[in-house]
Design a protein around this motif. Structure first.
Motif, mmCIF file in Angstrom:
data_model
loop_
_atom_site.group_PDB
_atom_site.id
_atom_site.type_symbol
_atom_site.label_atom_id
_atom_site.label_comp_id
_atom_site.label_asym_id
_atom_site.label_seq_id
_atom_site.Cartn_x
_atom_site.Cartn_y
_atom_site.Cartn_z
ATOM 1 N N UNK A 472 0.520 -4.500 41.776
ATOM 2 C CA UNK A 472 1.596 -3.638 42.217
ATOM 3 C C UNK A 472 1.182 -2.918 43.494
ATOM 4 N N UNK A 473 2.045 -2.929 44.469
ATOM 5 C CA UNK A 473 1.733 -2.310 45.748
ATOM 6 C C UNK A 473 1.492 -0.818 45.559
ATOM 7 N N UNK A 474 0.445 -0.316 46.196
ATOM 8 C CA UNK A 474 0.079 1.097 46.192
ATOM 9 C C UNK A 474 -0.422 1.591 44.838
ATOM 10 N N UNK A 475 -0.629 0.709 43.865
ATOM 11 C CA UNK A 475 -1.223 1.162 42.612
ATOM 12 C C UNK A 475 -2.711 1.431 42.832
ATOM 13 N N UNK A 476 -3.251 2.412 42.105
ATOM 14 C CA UNK A 476 -4.625 2.857 42.323
ATOM 15 C C UNK A 476 -5.608 2.063 41.464
ATOM 16 N N UNK A 477 -6.826 1.924 41.955
ATOM 17 C CA UNK A 477 -7.891 1.389 41.112
ATOM 18 C C UNK A 477 -8.395 2.518 40.211
ATOM 19 N N UNK A 478 -9.283 2.206 39.281
ATOM 20 C CA UNK A 478 -9.729 3.202 38.326
ATOM 21 C C UNK A 478 -11.209 2.997 37.992
ATOM 22 N N UNK A 479 -11.786 3.987 37.307
ATOM 23 C CA UNK A 479 -13.225 3.993 37.052
ATOM 24 C C UNK A 479 -13.539 4.045 35.562
ATOM 25 N N UNK A 480 -14.657 3.428 35.203
ATOM 26 C CA UNK A 480 -15.234 3.704 33.891
ATOM 27 C C UNK A 480 -16.104 4.953 34.034
ATOM 28 N N UNK A 481 -16.745 5.362 32.966
ATOM 29 C CA UNK A 481 -17.530 6.590 32.982
ATOM 30 C C UNK A 481 -17.075 7.478 31.853
ATOM 31 N N UNK A 482 -15.787 7.852 31.888
ATOM 32 C CA UNK A 482 -15.122 8.563 30.795
ATOM 33 C C UNK A 482 -13.784 7.891 30.576
ATOM 34 N N UNK A 483 -13.621 7.265 29.407
ATOM 35 C CA UNK A 483 -12.390 6.525 29.109
ATOM 36 C C UNK A 483 -11.931 6.794 27.685
ATOM 37 N N UNK A 484 -10.655 7.093 27.551
ATOM 38 C CA UNK A 484 -10.026 7.244 26.238
ATOM 39 C C UNK A 484 -9.311 5.935 25.926
ATOM 40 N N UNK A 485 -9.642 5.303 24.817
ATOM 41 C CA UNK A 485 -9.105 3.976 24.506
ATOM 42 C C UNK A 485 -8.300 4.010 23.201
ATOM 43 N N UNK A 486 -7.061 3.575 23.285
ATOM 44 C CA UNK A 486 -6.194 3.425 22.111
ATOM 45 C C UNK A 486 -6.418 2.019 21.561
ATOM 46 N N UNK A 487 -7.267 1.909 20.548
ATOM 47 C CA UNK A 487 -7.615 0.591 20.004
ATOM 48 C C UNK A 487 -6.436 -0.070 19.305
ATOM 49 N N UNK A 488 -5.557 0.721 18.703
ATOM 50 C CA UNK A 488 -4.385 0.142 18.044
ATOM 51 C C UNK A 488 -3.481 -0.535 19.064
ATOM 52 N N UNK A 489 -3.244 0.139 20.168
ATOM 53 C CA UNK A 489 -2.423 -0.444 21.233
ATOM 54 C C UNK A 489 -3.124 -1.642 21.863
ATOM 55 N N UNK A 490 -4.449 -1.562 21.981
ATOM 56 C CA UNK A 490 -5.261 -2.657 22.519
ATOM 57 C C UNK A 490 -5.053 -3.921 21.676
ATOM 58 N N UNK A 491 -5.084 -3.753 20.366
ATOM 59 C CA UNK A 491 -4.908 -4.909 19.481
ATOM 60 C C UNK A 491 -3.487 -5.457 19.565
#
Length: 594
Positions: A472-491
């Motif tokens: 997507x144009x102008x969408x930002x990249x992102x970093x690991x380091x501190x990440x909140x992960x929704x495992x239910x949504x991931x599955x």
């Protein structure tokens, strides 16, 4: 002709005082061009390049530049940055992909001025330092910040005298009438060479060195008074210049390689600690107890750390617990490899962290996790991306960012923690300074991952490196380091399967496949955390605001200069070291506390 030698001597003295061999070569080459008929410098091909093996090693560690650096200075080389080039598509310049775990500091101490604690660019950028940055990465900023001033004035003076004497000797020796002078010149050259071969500082010099220096100075003065063919002097100066340049290049490559080796090698103290803990685990494991009911309780706060470093993971846990309001509900899962598993187990069994519990898992054990295992543990990968601050900016003014992303191991989380619905993932190079409990009440609006976005690096700016994909144009990249992960949504979205398919499709990209696959996998699935949560750059940027560091909830030491290394940035190490247990017996015996 005396003008030439005097000017050469002046240049040598000035730049040796500056202790900058690259600038010496650069300016001395222009001195030759200006005084000797504007003839171009032609560097002869050395018959035996003793640094070829260093070349091969350095080439593996980072991008390379043309060998003829002087030609690049004169011709103002184009923007071949050896990095992810993020210019507009209509003005894209050729870029060289940066391999993972190669980090470069964009600003040096020469082009940073600090005003009220904030770093600002100077207008007069040292181009030679810029090329060093592009070629050798963060080694260059480390070298500048740790450069020691040479105070041995007599050693410098002798080297300068030797340089001038060698330039005159071949011409003087050809004149029969000057046989006595040539003999004295040869004798003085040999004496100074012998002294310098045995001495590197003024303290090492023999007592009679002042007398030797005066004799050499007198002989050089007599040589200058002799009428000589300037072409002969010019040829000898060129030969000495080439030898000096080769020597400087060799030592630069050697130093850069040793820096990279120190960065990527476990320090002796940490290796000692790991071995001691492993031995002690098998000697006494009577108190090896598991709290499995807490490890899989979805109502608790679960933190995941991927690490093969006992001390680093311990600092992450300790700093998190120290600042937590309530630790009863905190559960930490440290995922490591076979080599460090037992050391990790013993360390976290013999150390308590208030009411929090710690589980150590071996991600390489197929008997425990079946398909949710890898042949080896992979840690978060760092990529350096560099691009001009504006369309017309030269390569030396490139802005540089450091993108740390998920590794292959992260995509096993839903399988390893089948009973959990939400986890917070912390890299092992972070320090927590505030309570993180607010992360558990975040409403991420159906997004899979909460992360810090880097909007100075847009997805469409990476097209020249990652290819023409549907970012997507102008969408930002992102970093690991501190990440909140929704495992239910991931599955639900089958994120892991999507990632592995993309990795197989992009296998030809080698180092870049993980970056591209991760960015594509999580497109539209990132919830942007407030930037006050994390301050990154403590592993490469000497110019961070101290007040900003104190206020940040999490400090991220992304970059090559990790806080547990001797190469770590000293002023940032204190924020990390205060979470070590300085009274621990093993830390003291293995000299980890120094």
């Amino acid at each position: 002709m005396n003008q030439i030698s005097d000017a050469a001597h002046s240049y040598m003295l000035f730049y040796r005082k500056q202790n900058n061999s690259s600038m010496l070569i650069y300016h001395f080459s222009f001195y030759l061009v200006s005084f000797v008929g504007h003839m171009p410098l032609q560097r002869p091909s050395p018959s035996g390049d003793r640094s070829s093996h260093i070349d091969n090693l350095v080439r593996k560690l980072g991008p390379t530049l043309p060998k003829d650096v002087l030609k690049g200075f004169v011709n103002e080389a184009k923007n071949e940055t050896g990095s992810i080039n993020a210019t507009p598509k209509t003005q894209q310049k050729k870029g060289i992909p940066i391999p993972p775990q190669v980090v470069m500091q964009p600003f040096t101490s020469k082009n940073i001025s600090r005003i009220n604690g904030k770093a600002k660019m100077k207008s007069d950028v040292d181009e030679s330092e810029g090329f060093c940055d592009l070629k050798y990465g963060s080694y260059c900023i480390w070298r500048e910040e740790n450069r020691e001033e040479m105070h041995d004035s007599m050693v410098k003076k002798l080297k300068d005298q030797l340089f001038v004497a060698r330039a005159y000797f071949p011409s003087i020796v050809k004149i029969p009438a000057q046989s006595k002078l040539s003999g004295e010149l040869k004798q003085n050259i040999q004496e100074v060479e012998r002294v310098l071969s045995e001495s590197t500082t003024d303290a090492d010099l023999p007592p009679e060195i002042q007398k030797k220096s005066r004799r050499m100075e007198a002989v050089i003065a007599r040589a200058k008074s002799v009428s000589l063919d300037c072409n002969n002097i010019d040829k000898k100066l060129r030969q000495i210049f080439d030898l000096t340049e080769d020597e400087a290049n060799f030592h630069m490559k050697q130093s850069a390689f040793l820096y990279q080796l120190a960065v990527q090698t476990m320090p002796k103290s940490l290796h000692c600690l790991s071995m001691r803990l492993t031995v002690e685990y098998f000697r006494d494991h009577l108190f090896d107890k598991e709290l499995s009911e807490k490890y899989s309780d979805p109502t608790l706060q679960h933190y995941v750390i991927f690490s093969n470093n006992v001390i680093a993971s311990s600092v992450v846990i300790n700093s998190t617990v120290v600042h937590a309001i309530d630790t009863v509900n905190q559960v930490f899962h440290v995922l490591t490899d076979w080599q460090n598993y037992y050391a990790m187990k013993h360390w976290f069994l013999r150390n308590t962290f208030r009411d929090a519990v710690v589980q150590v898992l071996n991600i390489e054990d197929p008997d425990s996790y079946g398909k949710a295992t890898l042949s080896h543990l992979t840690l978060p990968v760092e990529f350096r991306v560099s691009f001009p601050s504006n369309d017309s900016a030269p390569a030396i003014n490139n802005r540089t960012q450091y993108v740390s992303i998920f590794s292959h191991s992260h995509y096993l989380l839903p399988e390893i923690f089948k009973n959990l619905e939400k986890v917070v993932v912390l890299d092992d190079d972070v320090v927590v300074q505030q309570d993180l409990s607010a992360l558990w009440s975040l409403n991420m609006g159906g997004k899979v991952t909460g992360a810090i976005e880097i909007c100075s690096v847009k997805m469409d700016q990476l097209r020249s490196y990652l290819g023409d994909h549907s970012f997507q144009k102008h969408s930002c990249s992102w970093m690991s380091g501190l990440n909140v992960i929704d495992l239910a949504r991931w599955r639900d979205l089958d994120i892991s399967e999507t990632y592995w398919k993309l990795v197989k499709e992009q296998v030809s990209m080698k180092e870049g496949s993980a970056l591209l696959a991760t960015l594509l996998t999580f497109q539209d699935q990132i919830y942007a955390l407030d930037r006050v949560w994390v301050l990154s750059g403590l592993g490469h940027d000497y110019g961070l605001d101290i007040e900003g560091i104190k206020k940040a909830a999490v400090l991220h030491y992304n970059g090559n200069m990790k806080p547990w290394l001797d190469l770590g940035i000293p002023k940032y190490k204190e924020y990390w070291k205060k979470f070590l247990n300085h009274e621990d017996q093993y830390l003291s015996e293995c000299n980890v506390n120094r």
